[in-house]
Design a protein around this motif. Sequence first.
Motif, mmCIF file in Angstrom:
data_model
loop_
_atom_site.group_PDB
_atom_site.id
_atom_site.type_symbol
_atom_site.label_atom_id
_atom_site.label_comp_id
_atom_site.label_asym_id
_atom_site.label_seq_id
_atom_site.Cartn_x
_atom_site.Cartn_y
_atom_site.Cartn_z
ATOM 1 N N LYS A 119 0.833 -1.206 0.000
ATOM 2 C CA LYS A 119 0.000 0.000 0.000
ATOM 3 C C LYS A 119 0.868 1.255 0.000
ATOM 4 N N VAL A 120 1.930 1.240 0.807
ATOM 5 C CA VAL A 120 2.825 2.398 0.880
ATOM 6 C C VAL A 120 3.426 2.702 -0.490
ATOM 7 N N PHE A 121 3.821 1.656 -1.195
ATOM 8 C CA PHE A 121 4.491 1.851 -2.479
ATOM 9 C C PHE A 121 3.544 1.688 -3.673
ATOM 10 N N LYS A 126 -1.606 -4.675 -7.804
ATOM 11 C CA LYS A 126 -0.814 -5.235 -8.905
ATOM 12 C C LYS A 126 -0.250 -6.618 -8.574
ATOM 13 N N LEU A 127 -0.888 -7.326 -7.653
ATOM 14 C CA LEU A 127 -0.382 -8.621 -7.212
ATOM 15 C C LEU A 127 -0.344 -9.646 -8.343
ATOM 16 N N ASP A 128 -1.203 -9.506 -9.336
ATOM 17 C CA ASP A 128 -1.249 -10.478 -10.432
ATOM 18 C C ASP A 128 -0.428 -10.040 -11.637
ATOM 19 N N VAL A 142 9.255 -3.276 -5.994
ATOM 20 C CA VAL A 142 9.094 -4.705 -5.685
ATOM 21 C C VAL A 142 10.287 -5.192 -4.862
ATOM 22 N N MET A 143 11.496 -4.753 -5.233
ATOM 23 C CA MET A 143 12.698 -5.129 -4.484
ATOM 24 C C MET A 143 12.641 -4.601 -3.045
ATOM 25 N N ILE A 144 12.132 -3.384 -2.897
ATOM 26 C CA ILE A 144 12.002 -2.791 -1.556
ATOM 27 C C ILE A 144 11.060 -3.630 -0.703
ATOM 28 N N VAL A 145 9.901 -3.966 -1.270
ATOM 29 C CA VAL A 145 8.915 -4.748 -0.514
ATOM 30 C C VAL A 145 9.477 -6.118 -0.152
ATOM 31 N N CYS A 146 10.114 -6.788 -1.111
ATOM 32 C CA CYS A 146 10.663 -8.123 -0.840
ATOM 33 C C CYS A 146 11.741 -8.089 0.234
ATOM 34 N N ARG A 170 10.913 9.332 -0.639
ATOM 35 C CA ARG A 170 10.511 9.712 0.720
ATOM 36 C C ARG A 170 9.988 8.509 1.490
ATOM 37 N N ASP A 171 9.157 7.702 0.850
ATOM 38 C CA ASP A 171 8.591 6.529 1.522
ATOM 39 C C ASP A 171 9.684 5.539 1.916
ATOM 40 N N LEU A 172 10.680 5.362 1.049
ATOM 41 C CA LEU A 172 11.790 4.464 1.367
ATOM 42 C C LEU A 172 12.587 4.988 2.557
ATOM 43 N N LEU A 173 12.867 6.271 2.574
ATOM 44 C CA LEU A 173 13.623 6.850 3.689
ATOM 45 C C LEU A 173 12.841 6.737 4.998
ATOM 46 N N ASN A 174 11.529 6.909 4.942
ATOM 47 C CA ASN A 174 10.701 6.718 6.138
ATOM 48 C C ASN A 174 10.762 5.269 6.610
ATOM 49 N N LEU A 175 10.765 4.348 5.665
ATOM 50 C CA LEU A 175 10.847 2.920 5.995
ATOM 51 C C LEU A 175 12.186 2.585 6.631
#
Length: 246
Positions: A119-121, A126-128, A142-146, A170-175
């Motif tokens: 959801k954040v990214f 798009k799961l399928d 996808v690499m970030i989530v995995c 920004r979302d990656l830095l928050n993560l």
Amino acid sequence: MTLKINRLVGGYSRIPVLKDISFAVNSGQLVGLIGLNGAGKSTTINHIIGLLEPQKGSITIDNVELKDDSKVYKGKLAYMPEMPVLYQELTLKEHLELTIMAYNLEPTHTWKRATELLKVFRLDNKLDWFPANFSKGMRQKVMIVCAFMTEAQVYVIDEPFLGLDPLATRDLLNLVDAEKKRGAAILMSTHVLSTAQEYCDYFVLLHQGKIRAQGSLAELRGIFNDNKASLTDIYLGMTQDGNANE
């Protein structure tokens, strides 16, 4: 939890690229691995993740070496490559399922974590999808989530901002900040020195396979004798100065 590189000598042939480098990444710390192309950043990372074997020295995660217990070592480590690596025949959902199996993660908790990250990214619808449908930025997400769905103890992230739009950056830095607070140790290789200066707690400055200097920004400014110098000023100054600390 500590990732420790101790007197590492290594590379791709008998002539070493890395020449006796030592540094550590501690729990709750984001360390910036800084260097020009060819400085040894990727070689360092490839040794940490086990693609290369040290010629001398050691790499440990919480005092465990890969050669001593590869399952324990790899189970503590998540890696996010510079160039996304996806399986063309697998959907996004199947990539996540593969990650769960590879790390032997508890499915219910991990799917909840993955769903939050999707959801954040903005990948939750798009799961399928197959990799052929993804843009460069989406592949990076996808690499970030995995990587981050594993809630690993040590993260190694290589040039993570390539292909990301400002919102995703920004979302990656928050993560990353949230994972630091959880206690993860994070090593980040990047050429975006302004971002590294703002977010990293500690820096390792590589040049020609040697560590020119390492420390906090304040410590590096002390070595550089300029308490207002930027990370860019410091790195370029040290790499051009033959008398710089190694």
